[in-house]
Design a protein around this motif. Structure first.
Motif, PDB file in Angstrom:
ATOM      1  N   THR A 160     -10.394   4.942   9.478  1.00  0.00           N
ATOM      2  CA  THR A 160      -9.688   4.027   8.581  1.00  0.00           C
ATOM      3  C   THR A 160      -9.575   4.632   7.191  1.00  0.00           C
ATOM      4  N   LEU A 161      -8.378   4.583   6.639  1.00  0.00           N
ATOM      5  CA  LEU A 161      -8.165   4.902   5.223  1.00  0.00           C
ATOM      6  C   LEU A 161      -8.152   3.578   4.487  1.00  0.00           C
ATOM      7  N   GLU A 162      -9.159   3.363   3.670  1.00  0.00           N
ATOM      8  CA  GLU A 162      -9.364   2.062   3.033  1.00  0.00           C
ATOM      9  C   GLU A 162      -8.874   2.063   1.589  1.00  0.00           C
ATOM     10  N   VAL A 163      -8.086   1.043   1.239  1.00  0.00           N
ATOM     11  CA  VAL A 163      -7.634   0.858  -0.139  1.00  0.00           C
ATOM     12  C   VAL A 163      -8.646  -0.035  -0.847  1.00  0.00           C
ATOM     13  N   ARG A 164      -9.220   0.483  -1.941  1.00  0.00           N
ATOM     14  CA  ARG A 164     -10.222  -0.278  -2.694  1.00  0.00           C
ATOM     15  C   ARG A 164      -9.792  -0.452  -4.152  1.00  0.00           C
ATOM     16  N   ASP A 165     -10.230  -1.547  -4.727  1.00  0.00           N
ATOM     17  CA  ASP A 165     -10.091  -1.781  -6.175  1.00  0.00           C
ATOM     18  C   ASP A 165      -8.658  -1.550  -6.662  1.00  0.00           C
ATOM     19  N   ALA A 166      -7.681  -1.935  -5.856  1.00  0.00           N
ATOM     20  CA  ALA A 166      -6.284  -1.787  -6.276  1.00  0.00           C
ATOM     21  C   ALA A 166      -5.971  -2.767  -7.400  1.00  0.00           C
ATOM     22  N   GLU A 167      -5.217  -2.298  -8.361  1.00  0.00           N
ATOM     23  CA  GLU A 167      -4.925  -3.129  -9.535  1.00  0.00           C
ATOM     24  C   GLU A 167      -3.531  -2.825 -10.076  1.00  0.00           C
ATOM     25  N   MET A 168      -2.831  -3.867 -10.458  1.00  0.00           N
ATOM     26  CA  MET A 168      -1.548  -3.729 -11.143  1.00  0.00           C
ATOM     27  C   MET A 168      -1.587  -4.565 -12.416  1.00  0.00           C
ATOM     28  N   ARG A 169      -1.098  -3.958 -13.500  1.00  0.00           N
ATOM     29  CA  ARG A 169      -1.016  -4.675 -14.779  1.00  0.00           C
ATOM     30  C   ARG A 169       0.424  -4.712 -15.253  1.00  0.00           C
ATOM     31  N   LEU A 170       0.840  -5.896 -15.667  1.00  0.00           N
ATOM     32  CA  LEU A 170       2.186  -6.052 -16.193  1.00  0.00           C
ATOM     33  C   LEU A 170       2.269  -5.434 -17.588  1.00  0.00           C
ATOM     34  N   VAL A 171       3.487  -5.263 -18.091  1.00  0.00           N
ATOM     35  CA  VAL A 171       3.640  -4.692 -19.420  1.00  0.00           C
ATOM     36  C   VAL A 171       3.051  -5.606 -20.494  1.00  0.00           C
ATOM     37  N   SER A 172       2.862  -6.876 -20.157  1.00  0.00           N
ATOM     38  CA  SER A 172       2.218  -7.818 -21.081  1.00  0.00           C
ATOM     39  C   SER A 172       0.706  -7.697 -21.034  1.00  0.00           C
ATOM     40  N   ASP A 173       0.172  -6.786 -20.188  1.00  0.00           N
ATOM     41  CA  ASP A 173      -1.250  -6.528 -19.986  1.00  0.00           C
ATOM     42  C   ASP A 173      -1.912  -7.581 -19.103  1.00  0.00           C
ATOM     43  N   ALA A 174      -1.123  -8.510 -18.549  1.00  0.00           N
ATOM     44  CA  ALA A 174      -1.676  -9.476 -17.600  1.00  0.00           C
ATOM     45  C   ALA A 174      -1.875  -8.781 -16.258  1.00  0.00           C
ATOM     46  N   GLN A 175      -2.992  -9.083 -15.594  1.00  0.00           N
ATOM     47  CA  GLN A 175      -3.286  -8.463 -14.308  1.00  0.00           C
ATOM     48  C   GLN A 175      -2.672  -9.274 -13.181  1.00  0.00           C
ATOM     49  N   GLN A 176      -1.946  -8.615 -12.307  1.00  0.00           N
ATOM     50  CA  GLN A 176      -1.317  -9.278 -11.173  1.00  0.00           C
ATOM     51  C   GLN A 176      -2.242  -9.228  -9.966  1.00  0.00           C
ATOM     52  N   SER A 177      -2.308 -10.319  -9.224  1.00  0.00           N
ATOM     53  CA  SER A 177      -3.143 -10.334  -8.028  1.00  0.00           C
ATOM     54  C   SER A 177      -2.573  -9.363  -6.999  1.00  0.00           C
ATOM     55  N   THR A 178      -3.452  -8.764  -6.187  1.00  0.00           N
ATOM     56  CA  THR A 178      -3.015  -7.741  -5.240  1.00  0.00           C
ATOM     57  C   THR A 178      -3.537  -8.013  -3.836  1.00  0.00           C
ATOM     58  N   ILE A 179      -2.790  -7.518  -2.859  1.00  0.00           N
ATOM     59  CA  ILE A 179      -3.187  -7.553  -1.446  1.00  0.00           C
ATOM     60  C   ILE A 179      -3.254  -6.108  -0.968  1.00  0.00           C
ATOM     61  N   GLU A 180      -4.367  -5.733  -0.319  1.00  0.00           N
ATOM     62  CA  GLU A 180      -4.580  -4.357   0.114  1.00  0.00           C
ATOM     63  C   GLU A 180      -4.563  -4.265   1.640  1.00  0.00           C
ATOM     64  N   HIS A 181      -3.767  -3.331   2.165  1.00  0.00           N
ATOM     65  CA  HIS A 181      -3.715  -3.093   3.606  1.00  0.00           C
ATOM     66  C   HIS A 181      -4.188  -1.665   3.884  1.00  0.00           C
ATOM     67  N   ASP A 182      -5.141  -1.521   4.786  1.00  0.00           N
ATOM     68  CA  ASP A 182      -5.666  -0.206   5.122  1.00  0.00           C
ATOM     69  C   ASP A 182      -4.760   0.513   6.127  1.00  0.00           C
ATOM     70  N   GLY A 183      -4.999   1.817   6.299  1.00  0.00           N
ATOM     71  CA  GLY A 183      -4.259   2.612   7.266  1.00  0.00           C
ATOM     72  C   GLY A 183      -5.197   3.151   8.333  1.00  0.00           C
ATOM     73  N   THR A 184      -4.626   3.685   9.401  1.00  0.00           N
ATOM     74  CA  THR A 184      -5.425   4.180  10.526  1.00  0.00           C
ATOM     75  C   THR A 184      -4.962   5.574  10.929  1.00  0.00           C
ATOM     76  N   VAL A 185      -5.924   6.469  11.159  1.00  0.00           N
ATOM     77  CA  VAL A 185      -5.630   7.836  11.607  1.00  0.00           C
ATOM     78  C   VAL A 185      -6.379   8.085  12.910  1.00  0.00           C
ATOM     79  N   HIS A 186      -5.630   8.450  13.963  1.00  0.00           N
ATOM     80  CA  HIS A 186      -6.236   8.795  15.249  1.00  0.00           C
ATOM     81  C   HIS A 186      -6.335  10.313  15.337  1.00  0.00           C
ATOM     82  N   VAL A 187      -7.545  10.817  15.473  1.00  0.00           N
ATOM     83  CA  VAL A 187      -7.776  12.256  15.576  1.00  0.00           C
ATOM     84  C   VAL A 187      -7.974  12.626  17.043  1.00  0.00           C
TER      85      VAL A 187
END
Length: 263
Positions: A160-187
């Protein structure tokens, strides 16, 4: 008699004034409360493209981290950051390129970013800023392209490739809520992944992670998907708009009291 009649009307007039003020307050709440609720529902997303990939041991694989945002409060995104976690015994990050997401909507905008790779811990952290900020970016675009090298002695596995602590900030410096989806690699065709296969975020099915010979895992996934579909059906049948229920009730009560005072 005129004086007595006027006195008898005064309590009703006072009551009408009080009810009018209460009704005005209810209307004000009804106007103000839905605004922040609606803005909070506009969440940004981080996910991989492709979401699932097959690779052989000793090979390299390139995956895009996509960021999606429609902005909020009339502002676009000015900054973003995220950390990607991986198994350092299986992968080594060999390259990270910044993508065009933050430069969207403006041909004069550029992405000013930094990358920190920690192969011992198995993390790569990406930080980006739009320059000049302008109105910010509103787009679904690649935020970064990550190249991973699979260890030559890696055994068949599903990682699993895990997305952690993702963050987006608007130009007004307000933080937008985020949804994180992980990825999968089959070796090498995949295999048993670490843990019980619950590496992804709760409620999100990302990929089929290694089936057993008797198909038991496949059955479990089918039942899980059916349960999710049932839950989705129940949610979709609810046509209420978040944030409007309480103000609507208050307005209705205020209107009822107002009409009663006119009798």
């Amino acid at each position: 008699m005129t004086s007595d009649h006027a006195r008898s009307r005064r309590p009703g007039s006072r009551l009408a004034s009080v009810l009018a003020a209460a009704l005005a307050g209810c209307l004000l709440v009804g106007l103000l409360v839905p605004a922040p609720v609606a803005a909070g529902d506009n969440a940004a997303m981080f996910y991989f493209e492709p979401k699932e990939v097959d690779v052989e041991s000793g090979e390299t694989v390139t995956i895009d981290l996509v960021a999606s945002s429609h902005g909020a409060y009339g502002d676009g995104v000015g900054e973003l950051s995220a950390t990607i976690a991986y198994d350092p015994d299986v992968f080594t990050v060999t390259d990270v390129e910044h993508g065009p997401m933050l430069a969207a909507d403006d041909g004069d905008a550029a992405v000013d970013g930094a990358v920190e790779i920690d192969d011992d811990a198995g993390t790569v952290t990406i930080e980006q800023k739009r320059t000049p900020a302008g109105d910010g970016a509103t787009a679904t675009e690649t935020a970064a392209t990550i190249t991973l090298e699979v260890a030559a002695d890696a055994e068949p596995t599903t990682e699993t490739l895990e997305v952690r602590d993702a963050e987006m900030r608007l130009v007004s410096d307000a933080q937008q809520s985020t949804i994180e989806h992980d990825g999968t690699v089959h070796v090498d065709g995949g295999g048993e992944s670490g843990g019980d296969g619950d590496d992804g975020p709760d409620g999100v099915t990302l990929a089929n992670e290694g089936e057993s010979d008797d198909g038991a895992e496949s059955g479990d996934e089918t039942e899980s998907n059916e349960a999710t579909d049932d839950a989705s059906g129940e949610d979709s049948s609810d046509d209420s708009v978040p944030g409007f229920t309480v103000p609507s009730v208050l307005v209705g009560i205020g209107a009822l009291l107002w009409f009663r005072s006119l009798r």
